[in-house]
Design an enzyme around this catalytic site. Sequence first.
Site, PDB file in Angstrom:
ATOM      1  N   HIS A  66       0.910  -1.388  -0.064  1.00  0.00           N
ATOM      2  CA  HIS A  66      -0.028   0.012   0.039  1.00  0.00           C
ATOM      3  C   HIS A  66       0.948   1.190   0.020  1.00  0.00           C
ATOM      4  CE1 HIS A  66      -3.932   2.143   1.834  1.00  0.00           C
ATOM      5  NE2 HIS A  66      -3.201   2.890   0.930  1.00  0.00           N
TER       6      HIS A  66
ATOM      7  N   ASN B 184      -5.603   9.743   6.908  1.00  0.00           N
ATOM      8  CA  ASN B 184      -6.676   8.926   6.715  1.00  0.00           C
ATOM      9  C   ASN B 184      -6.805   7.413   6.405  1.00  0.00           C
ATOM     10  OD1 ASN B 184      -9.637   8.571   6.808  1.00  0.00           O
ATOM     11  ND2 ASN B 184     -10.086   9.239   4.918  1.00  0.00           N
TER      12      ASN B 184
ATOM     13  N   ASP C 146       1.040   2.960   3.545  1.00  0.00           N
ATOM     14  CA  ASP C 146       0.178   3.812   3.287  1.00  0.00           C
ATOM     15  C   ASP C 146       0.894   5.211   2.702  1.00  0.00           C
ATOM     16  OD1 ASP C 146      -1.940   5.183   2.312  1.00  0.00           O
ATOM     17  OD2 ASP C 146      -3.080   5.394   4.293  1.00  0.00           O
TER      18      ASP C 146
END
Length: 420
Positions: A47, A263, A290
Site C-alpha cells: 500500500h 486517513n 500507506d
Amino acid sequence: MLVFDAPKTTELCGAIPNPPTVFDENPLLELLNSDGFSIFPGFCDVHVHFREPGFSYKETISSGCQAATRGGFTAVATMPNLDPVPDSVENIGLAQAVIDRDSSIAVFPYGSITEAEKGEQLADLKGMASRVIAFSDDGMGVQSRELMREAMVLAKEVGKIIAVHCEDEKLKDDGYINDGEYAREHGHRGIPAESEWRELERDLELAKDTGVALHICHVSCRESIELIRVAKIDGIDVSCETAPHYLVFDDAMLEEDGRFKMNPPLRAQADRLAMIEAVADGTVDMIATDHAPHSESEKSRGLAGSAFGIVGLETSFPAIYTYLVQTGIISLERVMELFVYRPRERFGIALGNDFSIWNLEDTAPVRPSEFLSKGRATPFAGRILSGRCLLTVHNGKTVYLDEKALQETKARTCKSERTH
Ligand SMILES: [Zn+2]
C-alpha cells in the site's frame, strides 16, 4: 551476522540467497562478514502512493522507489488515485509505461474498482485483471453496497483480491482527525471510528456471500480488528494491514501540524493498544505504510487545512523495530512475516535475489530533510529510531547503498572485535 532464512511453508518466497553466494557475487559484501550487520529478505509494502501519472510534484515512480530502497523494500503495490485513474486497459497501460521506464524495484499497480474512483460505475475489472496486482478505490470507500457486491463477484471470477479502504462518507462527514477528546478540546471536526468499522462490517458480509479474497487497508481501530478476528475464525477469506503510525501514536499525542494528519486518523489509546495486540497475535497479516507524499505547502496548513497523508517507507522498519521489537512485544521473526512473507504470499509477489543489510544498533533521530521521498511530512520526525539500512539489493543488483554508514559500521565492528 544475523541472517533470516525463508520459512519452508511459503513456496512463493523461495529462500534468500545464502551469504557465501552473496559474497561471491558482490565483493563489497565481503566487508559484512562480521557481527553488527543483519541481512533481511526484501521487504514488500502492498500500500503506497507513488503519484505518477498525474501528481509528480508530490512523488514520482523514481523518487518513490528510492525511498522504498532506503527502507529495505524491494516490492511495492501502488494505489490508483492517479490522473488518469487506472480504471481501463488503456489507463493501466499509461501507469505501467511509467513504471517500466522509471522503477528500480518491483512495482505492481492496483486497478481501481470504479471508474475514476467515483463509486458510480464499475471499472473494467475483467479487462485489467491480467495487468494489476489487485483492485482498490483506496482513498474513498465504495458507498454503494450493490456496486461493491458486483465488484466482488467479478474479482472472484478473475481471481483477484479486492483491497478496501473502509469509510462511510456520511459518518465521516467533514471530519479530519479522530472523533475524541483532542478534537473536542481543540475545536476540531472528528471522524468517528464507526465510519471505518460500519463499512468493514458490510464488506465482510459481502465477502462471505461472494467468496472473494478481501484485503482490508490501514485498519486503525479496536472494533475493526475485532470484526476481522471473528471473520477469520468464521472462514472468510480476509487479510488486513495496519501502518506503523497506528501502533506508535494515538490522538493524545497529536500536535497542531499537518504531519499528524492522515486517513484513517490516529485513534484513541485503546485503539492503538488493540492494534498492537493484533499485530502480536497474528490477526494483522502485514505492515503497510500507506506512504502518501504531498508537497510542503499541502502539508503546512495545520490539522484542519492540510492534505490527508504522510510518508512512511523510510521509517517503517526502524519504527517497528524500535517500538515493538526492542520493547519485547514481537520477535524479529514475526517482523519478517509482517514485512516479507505474508504480504508476498497473499498478493502472489515472488521473492527473488532481494535483500537488505542493516545496522540495527545505529540509533538516530528521524530527519525528514534526509528522505529520498519528495514528501517530508511524518509524525516520526525527531523521534529516535534504531536501525539504519546500509544496502538494498533487488534482482541481484545494488539499488541502494549508504557507503559512509556501511564503512562506519564496519570500522566500529572491527574495533569492538579487537577489544574483546
Ligand atoms: Zn486508504
